[in-house]
Design a protein around this motif. Structure first.
Motif, PDB file in Angstrom:
ATOM      1  N   ASN A 277       6.058  -2.895 -10.171  1.00 65.46           N
ATOM      2  CA  ASN A 277       5.239  -2.643 -11.502  1.00 65.46           C
ATOM      3  C   ASN A 277       4.082  -3.680 -11.679  1.00 65.46           C
ATOM      4  OD1 ASN A 277       7.267  -1.051 -12.372  1.00 65.46           O
ATOM      5  ND2 ASN A 277       7.885  -2.174 -14.204  1.00 65.46           N
ATOM      6  N   ARG A 278       4.192  -4.894 -10.928  1.00 64.24           N
ATOM      7  CA  ARG A 278       3.076  -5.865 -10.610  1.00 64.24           C
ATOM      8  C   ARG A 278       2.006  -5.327  -9.920  1.00 64.24           C
ATOM      9  NH1 ARG A 278       5.231 -11.141  -8.084  1.00 64.24           N
ATOM     10  NH2 ARG A 278       5.442  -9.820  -6.456  1.00 64.24           N
ATOM     11  N   GLU A 279       2.265  -4.568  -8.684  1.00 63.20           N
ATOM     12  CA  GLU A 279       1.271  -4.113  -7.748  1.00 63.20           C
ATOM     13  C   GLU A 279       0.517  -2.991  -8.590  1.00 63.20           C
ATOM     14  OE1 GLU A 279      -1.283  -3.501  -4.861  1.00 63.20           O
ATOM     15  OE2 GLU A 279       0.085  -5.173  -5.156  1.00 63.20           O
ATOM     16  N   ILE A 280       1.111  -2.077  -9.358  1.00 64.00           N
ATOM     17  CA  ILE A 280       0.602  -1.096 -10.131  1.00 64.00           C
ATOM     18  C   ILE A 280      -0.279  -1.665 -11.150  1.00 64.00           C
ATOM     19  CG2 ILE A 280       0.937   0.938 -11.749  1.00 64.00           C
ATOM     20  CD1 ILE A 280       3.422   1.544 -10.053  1.00 64.00           C
ATOM     21  N   ARG A 281       0.011  -2.568 -11.858  1.00 55.79           N
ATOM     22  CA  ARG A 281      -0.779  -3.164 -12.935  1.00 55.79           C
ATOM     23  C   ARG A 281      -1.968  -3.929 -12.250  1.00 55.79           C
ATOM     24  NH1 ARG A 281       4.825  -4.522 -15.457  1.00 55.79           N
ATOM     25  NH2 ARG A 281       4.801  -3.335 -17.278  1.00 55.79           N
ATOM     26  N   ASN A 282      -1.843  -4.522 -11.110  1.00 61.19           N
ATOM     27  CA  ASN A 282      -2.908  -5.303 -10.372  1.00 61.19           C
ATOM     28  C   ASN A 282      -3.996  -4.200 -10.004  1.00 61.19           C
ATOM     29  OD1 ASN A 282      -1.817  -7.867 -10.591  1.00 61.19           O
ATOM     30  ND2 ASN A 282      -0.987  -7.580  -8.678  1.00 61.19           N
ATOM     31  N   GLN A 283      -3.742  -3.063  -9.561  1.00 58.40           N
ATOM     32  CA  GLN A 283      -4.586  -2.149  -9.047  1.00 58.40           C
ATOM     33  C   GLN A 283      -5.180  -1.464 -10.281  1.00 58.40           C
ATOM     34  OE1 GLN A 283      -3.088   0.725  -6.468  1.00 58.40           O
ATOM     35  NE2 GLN A 283      -1.731  -0.652  -5.287  1.00 58.40           N
ATOM     36  N   LEU A 284      -4.455  -1.272 -11.272  1.00 63.20           N
ATOM     37  CA  LEU A 284      -5.156  -0.499 -12.503  1.00 63.20           C
ATOM     38  C   LEU A 284      -6.132  -1.582 -13.326  1.00 63.20           C
ATOM     39  CD1 LEU A 284      -2.528   1.555 -13.683  1.00 63.20           C
ATOM     40  CD2 LEU A 284      -4.228   2.311 -12.650  1.00 63.20           C
ATOM     41  N   SER A 285      -5.806  -2.730 -13.162  1.00 70.13           N
ATOM     42  CA  SER A 285      -6.833  -3.714 -13.666  1.00 70.13           C
ATOM     43  C   SER A 285      -8.096  -4.180 -13.070  1.00 70.13           C
ATOM     44  CB  SER A 285      -5.826  -5.059 -14.010  1.00 70.13           C
ATOM     45  OG  SER A 285      -5.604  -5.799 -12.713  1.00 70.13           O
ATOM     46  N   ASN A 286      -8.135  -3.621 -11.461  1.00 70.34           N
ATOM     47  CA  ASN A 286      -9.106  -3.856 -10.751  1.00 70.34           C
ATOM     48  C   ASN A 286      -9.864  -2.575 -10.880  1.00 70.34           C
ATOM     49  OD1 ASN A 286      -8.337  -6.386  -9.923  1.00 70.34           O
ATOM     50  ND2 ASN A 286      -7.099  -5.540  -8.252  1.00 70.34           N
ATOM     51  N   GLY A 287      -9.718  -1.801 -11.843  1.00 69.11           N
ATOM     52  CA  GLY A 287     -10.737  -0.504 -11.987  1.00 69.11           C
ATOM     53  C   GLY A 287     -10.274   0.685 -11.176  1.00 69.11           C
TER      54      GLY A 287
ATOM     55  N   ASN B 123       0.739  -1.270  -0.065  1.00 73.03           N
ATOM     56  CA  ASN B 123      -0.023  -0.053  -0.082  1.00 73.03           C
ATOM     57  C   ASN B 123       0.708   1.379  -0.025  1.00 73.03           C
ATOM     58  OD1 ASN B 123      -2.332  -1.307  -0.099  1.00 73.03           O
ATOM     59  ND2 ASN B 123      -2.328  -1.531   2.283  1.00 73.03           N
ATOM     60  N   ASP B 124       2.171   0.958   0.376  1.00 78.16           N
ATOM     61  CA  ASP B 124       3.076   2.357   0.325  1.00 78.16           C
ATOM     62  C   ASP B 124       3.575   2.586  -1.141  1.00 78.16           C
ATOM     63  OD1 ASP B 124       3.008   2.455   3.111  1.00 78.16           O
ATOM     64  OD2 ASP B 124       4.701   1.336   3.473  1.00 78.16           O
ATOM     65  N   ILE B 125       3.416   1.656  -2.177  1.00 76.89           N
ATOM     66  CA  ILE B 125       3.641   1.895  -3.719  1.00 76.89           C
ATOM     67  C   ILE B 125       2.873   3.059  -3.950  1.00 76.89           C
ATOM     68  CG2 ILE B 125       3.842   1.122  -6.009  1.00 76.89           C
ATOM     69  CD1 ILE B 125       4.093  -1.798  -4.476  1.00 76.89           C
ATOM     70  N   LEU B 126       3.610   4.043  -4.707  1.00 75.22           N
ATOM     71  CA  LEU B 126       3.180   5.318  -5.165  1.00 75.22           C
ATOM     72  C   LEU B 126       2.490   6.089  -4.111  1.00 75.22           C
ATOM     73  CD1 LEU B 126       1.978   4.382  -8.793  1.00 75.22           C
ATOM     74  CD2 LEU B 126       3.827   6.145  -7.796  1.00 75.22           C
ATOM     75  N   SER B 127       2.927   6.068  -2.923  1.00 75.19           N
ATOM     76  CA  SER B 127       2.342   7.127  -1.911  1.00 75.19           C
ATOM     77  C   SER B 127       3.176   8.421  -2.097  1.00 75.19           C
ATOM     78  CB  SER B 127       2.481   6.613  -0.394  1.00 75.19           C
ATOM     79  OG  SER B 127       3.814   6.285  -0.060  1.00 75.19           O
ATOM     80  N   LEU B 128       2.871   9.360  -1.950  1.00 76.14           N
ATOM     81  CA  LEU B 128       3.726  10.669  -2.053  1.00 76.14           C
ATOM     82  C   LEU B 128       4.985  10.491  -1.313  1.00 76.14           C
ATOM     83  CD1 LEU B 128       1.015  13.290  -2.327  1.00 76.14           C
ATOM     84  CD2 LEU B 128       2.416  12.428  -4.123  1.00 76.14           C
TER      85      LEU B 128
END
Length: 352
Positions: A244-254, A56-61
């Motif tokens: 990269n995997r986490e970002i892709r997963n989140q975006l694929s989930n809408g 959940n810290d991925i791409l926090s500011l």
């Protein structure tokens, strides 16, 4: 920010320097091996530090700001490494200088792109402040007008910045120079090129993650493959795969945005919007007041993160510009690269 004005230097694609058979005359002495190992050890530690313990810290500011800090440290390490190598300008091949100066101009462009997006998001914070001001009004008319500001916010965050849209094309030019020149008869040059490869790999990867986060698009992510013979390869691959995997997963989930603080604000607004619509007569409810307070808190966290990231990107811009300036100074004076403290009249902030 504005980049230094320098005549365009063409970039040149070269071969891979990591062949097992060293070119004649490029034997690495124990001292040179120690210099390179020290650089790569620090790079490995930074890559491991950047891997978040919580996805959940991925791409926090705050994570993005840490990325900028570690990039600055690595760029400064290159400056120190070149000073330790005591490699005279006369020994630099012109193609090395061409690639370095070309890449530095590209990085300055990327910094300016990220700064423009952060400024755009700061405009969103101002819109939220106006909405909160209306929500705190005792007038039912003013209270109802908060909806228009929240709609403006939603419109702003759903729109795309064309500068960031083009960021991938800009980074492609960096990728095209990742394969560094073959180094002949220069052990110091080989050490320099190996270190520069690590620096550019880290830089391209982080910048692609930033672009993906700002655009909420997995198409902006870049997957780089590095030789597994490098000491930092495992740490880099682990970091890249995780992020990269986490970002892709989140975006694929809408998920509409992967920027954590931005997502938090958006979540509160989605909950608050219908509550305001049905309470235009200022009928106070506990859930309504709680959501307004929550919006204020999330908005403050959002702008604090943006302010820190602004400083981080600005610091990275200055590091890149300083390295470029010092190289140009050294070329003019024909002194040891980055070993001179002579100034060439470039203003570090304006690049003029």
């Amino acid at each position: 920010m504005s980049r230094a004005q320098e005549p365009h230097r063409s970039f040149l694609p070269f071969g891979n320097p990591f062949k097992r058979t060293s070119p004649k005359g490029s034997y690495l002495s124990p001292r040179l091996i120690a210099i390179l190992n020290s650089f790569e050890d620090r790079l490995t530690l930074r890559l491991r530090k950047l891997k978040p313990t919580n996805k959940n810290d991925i791409l926090s500011l705050s994570w993005m700001n840490l990325s900028m800090e570690l990039l600055c440290e690595t760029h400064n390490d290159i400056i120190a490494l070149i000073s330790d190598l005591e490699l005279p300008v006369s020994d630099w091949e012109s193609k090395w200088i061409d690639v370095y100066l070309y890449n530095s101009m590209t990085l300055l462009d990327i910094c300016n792109t990220f700064t423009s997006e952060i400024s755009r998001l700061n405009q969103g914070h101002l819109i939220l402040q106006c909405a909160l001001l209306k929500l705190g009004s005792e007038s039912s008319v003013q209270f109802a007008r908060s909806l228009s500001f929240l709609d403006q916010w939603k419109q702003l965050v759903s729109s795309k910045n064309p500068k960031v849209e083009n960021c991938t094309a800009i980074m492609t030019t960096l990728i095209e120079t990742l394969e560094l020149p073959k180094v002949k008869n220069s052990a110091k040059g080989k050490v320099l090129m190996c270190a520069m490869y690590g620096l550019k790999t880290m830089t391209v990867s982080i910048c692609s993650v930033f672009a993906a986060g700002f655009m909420s698009s997995s198409s902006k992510l870049i997957d780089l493959h590095v030789p597994d013979t490098l000491g930092w390869a495992e740490a880099f691959t682990d970091l890249q795969t995780t992020v990269n995997r986490e970002i892709r997963n989140q975006l694929s989930n809408g998920t509409s945005t992967v920027l954590k603080e931005l997502e938090a604000v958006e979540s509160v607004i989605k909950k608050l919007h219908p509550m305001i619509h049905h309470n235009e007569g200022l009928t106070e409810t506990e859930s309504l007041q709680s959501s307004i307070a929550d919006l204020k808190t999330k908005s403050e966290q959002f702008v604090q993160g943006l302010n820190q990231l602004t400083k981080g990107v600005d610091s990275f811009f200055r590091v890149v510009l300083t390295g470029r300036d010092t190289l140009l100074c050294s070329i003019k004076s024909n002194s040891t690269v980055f070993g001179s403290t002579e100034k060439c009249g470039l203003d570090k902030k304006s690049g003029k």
